[in-house]
Design a protein around this motif. Structure first.
Motif, PDB file in Angstrom:
ATOM      1  N   TYR A 185      35.517  42.689  35.880  1.00 21.30           N
ATOM      2  CA  TYR A 185      34.983  42.003  37.158  1.00 21.30           C
ATOM      3  C   TYR A 185      34.832  43.819  38.428  1.00 21.30           C
ATOM      4  CZ  TYR A 185      32.341  38.196  37.202  1.00 21.30           C
ATOM      5  OH  TYR A 185      31.302  36.898  36.382  1.00 21.30           O
ATOM      6  N   GLY A 186      36.877  43.724  37.611  1.00 19.61           N
ATOM      7  CA  GLY A 186      37.423  45.443  38.924  1.00 19.61           C
ATOM      8  C   GLY A 186      36.817  45.926  38.491  1.00 19.61           C
ATOM      9  N   SER A 187      36.696  46.564  37.608  1.00 16.25           N
ATOM     10  CA  SER A 187      36.380  48.159  36.732  1.00 16.25           C
ATOM     11  C   SER A 187      34.560  47.881  36.989  1.00 16.25           C
ATOM     12  CB  SER A 187      36.297  48.456  34.737  1.00 16.25           C
ATOM     13  OG  SER A 187      35.797  49.399  34.677  1.00 16.25           O
ATOM     14  N   ALA A 188      34.047  46.850  36.610  1.00 19.20           N
ATOM     15  CA  ALA A 188      32.848  47.126  37.056  1.00 19.20           C
ATOM     16  C   ALA A 188      32.598  47.566  38.890  1.00 19.20           C
ATOM     17  CB  ALA A 188      31.596  45.760  36.566  1.00 19.20           C
ATOM     18  N   PHE A 189      33.230  46.666  39.487  1.00 13.65           N
ATOM     19  CA  PHE A 189      33.176  47.049  40.824  1.00 13.65           C
ATOM     20  C   PHE A 189      33.304  48.389  41.987  1.00 13.65           C
ATOM     21  CE2 PHE A 189      33.866  42.130  42.044  1.00 13.65           C
ATOM     22  CZ  PHE A 189      32.753  42.033  41.897  1.00 13.65           C
TER      23      PHE A 189
END
Length: 480
Positions: A385-389
């Motif tokens: 999620y962090g990388s995608a955000f």
């Protein structure tokens, strides 16, 4: 076939009490039945011949059901509360048995002969006799444990088993034999395929009848309520997205259009109620001067209705993909409520897939196209999620404006990677509204690798495990 009168099923309470018990069972399985519907059902019982079970089923369904998707639950409970027989019932089908030493046919069941009878009935399509054969077969060979000495010398009751009855009869293996007997010279491939499908449907119905009979006999031993809790199918809108099988997901997809129409009608009603706008206190006081200070003619502020832009950011990995797919189909059906809809999918990276959900686009197999055509992975293919955000802000940050409503779809499980709360906060700060729809139960948020509770501190998070919950949330978030 003798059908037991309904009064024989509940002698202590009579027919009215039996109907109330049936209605209570429907309510326990999330079928909303009010007093008015119950009164209508009582009138149906008084008007119909209770020995005509099919008419009774349809009459009660017409009186008690008010929404689509409830019929499967109703039929399962109806079969328990208004069964076609009690005990072994009566049947015109004689189960063939092997001759014993005395030459009388009182030995074990002759399964081969019973299979011949089944093949003849499947070929002829005699539905009523097939039901009687299913009842007789379950009684004769559908017990997984023979009655013997139970606790304290009592006779143990048999355990009814559809698996054992169907395993002995093996109706699917009769297909080729039946088709050979029906084949005629000059049959085209089309005629042969139609006949094959017809026989397959009859076999499937026979298997269902055997299962229903086992369910009925088991309910007589253990009680209707216990069997209803474990065997009654869940209504489509109550199916958990994360545990739904392929059939249930297909049923969910078929409910998208009716659900969208219902939501649109509710939104129209909300708009009608609020079309006058909020009270304008200053103008109201000015008008009241002509009536001695009494506000006889309230003034309202002029509403400036507008359709906001919608951005969806969807986790499409693993079992969450089923939830994201259903939500995307629902939003696609409601897209006329928004001025613009943009869809972004992510696993480790984020990519825009709006073109796959444009009006007129083919939506069958759309999730497979998303996974195949979009650039969503970078390393191991697990949710990040962090990388995608961060990727979304870097490459698609211009999609977020003060007119935008942002919906994030996902379970918030980061695989113990950086949740990147700062990026999510920046996204929420750029838009008019931001909400997170989570298909996991709230009790699981924050457990294991879930960062749902931490994400919930940045923007509102809503539990959406079922279509019913999702409907309530989407209805509350739709623009007025």
């Amino acid at each position: 076939m003798t059908i037991p009168p309904a009064t024989a099923l509940a002698p202590e309470h009579g027919l009215p009490g039996h109907l109330v018990d049936f209605v209570s069972a429907l309510r326990r399985h999330h079928v909303a039945v009010g007093p008015g519907e119950t009164v209508d059902a009582a009138r149906v019982l008084g008007a119909l011949d209770l020995l005509h079970r099919d008419q009774l089923r349809e009459g009660l369904a017409a009186a008690l059901l008010r929404r689509s998707g409830q019929r499967g639950t109703f039929d399962a409970l109806f079969d328990l509360w208004f069964p076609p027989a009690l005990g072994a019932g009566s049947s015109d089908v004689d189960v063939p048995r092997i001759d014993d030493e005395s030459g009388e046919g009182t030995g074990p069941v002759d399964v081969d002969a019973l299979r011949e009878i089944l093949a003849d009935l499947l070929r002829d399509g005699d539905e009523e006799t097939l039901r009687e054969l299913a009842r007789a077969a379950v009684d004769a060979i559908g017990t997984s444990g023979a009655a013997g000495q139970g606790v304290r010398g009592q006779t143990a009751k048999p355990n009814w088993s559809a698996y054992q009855a169907l395993g002995a009869l093996s109706p699917d293996t009769l297909l080729a034999r039946i088709l050979d007997g029906l084949r005629e010279e000059g049959d085209t491939d089309f005629v042969s395929e139609v006949r094959r499908r017809e026989i397959r449907d009859r076999i499937a119905r026979f298997r269902d009848v055997v299962r229903e009979e086992v369910r009925r006999r088991t309910a007589e031993q253990r009680g209707r309520e216990q069997i209803a809790r474990t065997t009654t199918p869940t209504q489509t809108d109550q199916v958990d997205f994360l545990t739904a099988n392929a059939t249930q997901l297909a049923d969910l997809r078929r409910t998208v259009q009716p659900l969208a129409r219902r939501l649109a009608s509710r939104l129209s009603a909300r708009r009608r109620r609020s079309n006058r706008g909020r009270l304008d206190l200053r103008r109201t006081l000015r008008r009241s001067m002509s009536t001695g200070g009494v506000p006889m003619d309230p003034a309202h502020k002029v509403r400036r209705p507008g359709r906001p832009e919608l951005v969806l950011l969807c986790d499409v990995s693993g079992s969450v993909a089923g939830f994201s797919h259903f939500t995307l189909l629902l939003v696609q059906a409601l897209r006329e409520q928004f001025s613009k809809v943009r869809v972004f999918a992510f696993i480790e990276r984020t990519d825009e897939v709006t073109h796959l959900f444009e009006p007129g686009a083919e939506l069958s197999g759309v999730m497979q196209r998303v996974l195949r055509e979009a650039t969503l992975t970078a390393f191991d293919g697990h949710s990040d999620y962090g990388s995608a955000f961060g990727d979304f802000l870097e490459h698609h940050g211009d999609a977020l404006t003060p007119k935008t409503s942002l919906l994030v779809l996902g379970d918030g499980r980061t695989n113990y990677r950086d949740p990147n709360l700062r990026a999510l906060a920046m996204m929420a700060g750029r838009v008019r509204h931001a909400h997170w729809l989570n298909p996991e139960p709230e009790r699981s948020w924050g457990s294991g690798d879930s960062a749902a509770t931490r994400y919930g501190e940045v923007l509102p998070m809503h539990e959406c495990r079922t279509a019913a919950q999702l409907t309530d949330v989407v209805q509350a978030l739709l623009p007025v």
